[in-house]
Design a protein around this motif. Structure first.
Motif, PDB file in Angstrom:
ATOM      1  N   GLY A   1       9.146   0.983  -7.290  1.00 38.57           N
ATOM      2  CA  GLY A   1       9.675  -0.375  -6.781  1.00 38.57           C
ATOM      3  C   GLY A   1       8.548  -1.149  -5.937  1.00 38.57           C
ATOM      4  O   GLY A   1       8.983  -2.395  -5.666  1.00 38.57           O
ATOM      5  N   SER A   2       7.333  -0.721  -5.662  1.00 39.25           N
ATOM      6  CA  SER A   2       6.484  -1.465  -4.845  1.00 39.25           C
ATOM      7  C   SER A   2       6.100  -2.611  -5.333  1.00 39.25           C
ATOM      8  O   SER A   2       5.836  -3.524  -4.805  1.00 39.25           O
ATOM      9  CB  SER A   2       5.386  -0.298  -4.397  1.00 39.25           C
TER      10      SER A   2
ATOM     11  N   PRO B   1      -0.118  -8.952  -7.049  1.00 40.94           N
ATOM     12  CA  PRO B   1      -0.416  -7.639  -7.145  1.00 40.94           C
ATOM     13  C   PRO B   1      -1.010  -7.227  -8.494  1.00 40.94           C
ATOM     14  O   PRO B   1      -0.343  -7.677  -9.286  1.00 40.94           O
ATOM     15  CB  PRO B   1       0.737  -6.967  -6.560  1.00 40.94           C
ATOM     16  N   ALA B   2      -1.537  -6.111  -8.350  1.00 39.50           N
ATOM     17  CA  ALA B   2      -2.229  -5.626  -9.618  1.00 39.50           C
ATOM     18  C   ALA B   2      -1.006  -4.557 -10.367  1.00 39.50           C
ATOM     19  O   ALA B   2      -0.203  -3.916  -9.615  1.00 39.50           O
ATOM     20  CB  ALA B   2      -3.476  -4.714  -9.615  1.00 39.50           C
ATOM     21  N   PHE B   3      -0.727  -4.687 -11.611  1.00 37.16           N
ATOM     22  CA  PHE B   3       0.200  -4.135 -12.263  1.00 37.16           C
ATOM     23  C   PHE B   3      -0.110  -2.798 -12.446  1.00 37.16           C
ATOM     24  O   PHE B   3      -1.147  -2.503 -12.782  1.00 37.16           O
ATOM     25  CB  PHE B   3       0.660  -4.745 -13.573  1.00 37.16           C
ATOM     26  N   SER B   4       0.942  -1.711 -12.078  1.00 39.57           N
ATOM     27  CA  SER B   4       0.837  -0.505 -12.636  1.00 39.57           C
ATOM     28  C   SER B   4       2.117   0.300 -12.941  1.00 39.57           C
ATOM     29  O   SER B   4       3.043  -0.251 -12.461  1.00 39.57           O
ATOM     30  CB  SER B   4       0.033   0.511 -11.783  1.00 39.57           C
ATOM     31  N   TRP B   5       2.376   1.028 -13.907  1.00 38.92           N
ATOM     32  CA  TRP B   5       3.462   1.463 -14.152  1.00 38.92           C
ATOM     33  C   TRP B   5       4.128   2.424 -13.055  1.00 38.92           C
ATOM     34  O   TRP B   5       5.422   2.744 -12.792  1.00 38.92           O
ATOM     35  CB  TRP B   5       3.550   2.581 -15.607  1.00 38.92           C
TER      36      TRP B   5
ATOM     37  N   VAL C   1       5.564  -8.299  -5.668  1.00 34.67           N
ATOM     38  CA  VAL C   1       5.620  -9.721  -6.344  1.00 34.67           C
ATOM     39  C   VAL C   1       6.519 -10.805  -5.464  1.00 34.67           C
ATOM     40  O   VAL C   1       6.319 -11.941  -5.482  1.00 34.67           O
ATOM     41  CB  VAL C   1       6.168  -9.476  -7.822  1.00 34.67           C
ATOM     42  N   GLU C   2       7.675 -10.207  -5.094  1.00 36.78           N
ATOM     43  CA  GLU C   2       8.577 -10.932  -4.182  1.00 36.78           C
ATOM     44  C   GLU C   2       7.928 -11.683  -3.071  1.00 36.78           C
ATOM     45  O   GLU C   2       8.014 -12.850  -2.632  1.00 36.78           O
ATOM     46  CB  GLU C   2       9.970 -10.185  -3.655  1.00 36.78           C
TER      47      GLU C   2
END
Length: 371
Positions: free
Chosen positions: A54-55, A44-48, A60-61
């Motif tokens: 928690g998404s 997934p693309a990271f965002s703060w 990632v899991e």
């Protein structure tokens, strides 16, 4: 256990996990699993914002679970170990000897009753005879093969309720012929669909209800198109040790013309799309699989029938094309216009709402029948 041995086990476990992580980082991510017949999660693309709610960590899991090295082998091994411990249900699928049978979940929110009401309203406004054909699954027809105490929703009782649907011209009785032939291979061992043989018996049940001459099994010479089919239940259960099975074509190609609307425009299609025989989803070789609209034409027959259908009709429609000049297949999951208007514009004689019971009681698109 000595301290030295405990340290050895801890070190071995850390090396093992580190090795798997390194292996995962080296391997390219897979787009899909052919064994499970589904798309796999991508990084997934990271965002703060995603991290805060928690998404991101959840995605990632899922990503690591899907891209785990030798995932297909591990899931198969897990199922084998659970079987050894006496487990017979795997992700809603029962292992019954050398075959798999899907559990039918109870419908939610009274949807099974509302869908019958939608059929009734469609029959009232269609202006032609409308029949209801609900196909019981293997969990009902082959219930004596289920593990002791196995749970599955009561399809037989629902069929009795469905017979009382107002406005319809009649109900198609699939349960009797399928039960009469339950010791024959009428359902796939690794998939939820009926086989070509099961579809043959289903077609004759329809023809009987519509006062059409029955098909004769002796008129067909089955062609074994593939011997390596492993269906959706094989994919979802993790029970990956069952032998593959054949797919058969019965109705000869060449006499029936097929037109499909996959892209919104009509295009000529084969009766059997053999390109799927090299893929995991071999059942889609019947008419080319799911699509909004498909029409089969036979110039030597008479009458036009409309099927409001699911994928069970893919194997069934070639048989009906032997007795009808036109067989129109409309899938409410993808076709969004009015079925009543379609029937009127195409001079349809008879309509049949034809779905498997597990699909019918869970389908939220049947409200479109009332357009």
């Amino acid at each position: 256990m000595s301290k030295r041995y405990e340290r050895f086990l801890s070190a071995f476990f850390c090396v093992f996990l580190g090795g798997l992580l390194a292996w995962h980082l080296v391997l390219p991510d897979r787009d899909r699993s052919e064994t499970e017949n589904r798309l796999l999660e991508q990084m997934p693309a990271f965002s703060w914002k995603a991290l805060a709610d928690g998404s991101f960590t959840e995605d990632v899991e899922k990503y690591f679970a899907d891209q785990f090295p030798l995932r297909d082998q591990w899931t198969g091994l897990k199922a084998r170990m659970e079987q050894a411990l006496g487990k017979r249900e795997f992700h809603g699928v029962y292992l019954c000897g050398q075959r798999l049978i899907s559990r039918v979940e109870a419908p939610a929110d009274g949807l099974e009753i509302r869908n019958l009401e939608y059929v009734s309203r469609f029959a009232e406004q269609a202006g032609i005879p409308v029949y209801l054909g609900l196909i019981p699954s293997a969990a009902d027809i082959c219930k004596d093969e289920l593990p002791k105490g196995a749970e599955s929703w009561d399809q037989a009782a629902y069929l009795e309720t469905a017979k009382e649907t107002e406005e319809i011209a009649g109900s198609i009785d699939f349960r009797t012929p399928l039960t009469d032939h339950k010791n024959e291979p009428i359902f796939y061992r690794t998939d939820h669909h009926w086989t070509t043989l099961g579809a043959f018996y289903g077609a004759n049940a329809i023809l009987e209800a519509l006062n059409k001459p029955p098909l004769q099994i002796t008129d067909y010479t089955p062609e074994t198109a593939s011997t390596s089919f492993q269906g959706t239940l094989y994919s979802t259960s993790g029970v990956h040790w069952l032998a593959p099975e054949p797919i058969e074509y019965w109705v000869p190609e060449g006499t029936i013309t097929v037109t499909s609307w996959r892209t919104g425009e009509p295009e000529e299609s084969p009766l059997y799309d053999r390109s799927y025989l090299t893929k995991k989803d071999k059942y889609s070789s019947f008419l080319g699989g799911n699509q909004p609209l498909c029409v089969l034409k036979n110039p030597t027959a008479e009458g036009r029938i409309l099927l409001i259908r699911d994928s069970y009709s893919d194997a069934l429609a070639p048989f009906l094309s032997q007795r009808f000049a036109e067989v129109h297949l409309l899938d409410p999951r993808y076709y969004r216009l009015s079925p009543t208007e379609y029937a009127q514009e195409n001079s349809i004689d008879t309509a049949l709402v034809l779905l498997s019971i597990p699909n019918f009681i869970a389908d939220r698109n049947l409200v479109l029948l009332t357009r």
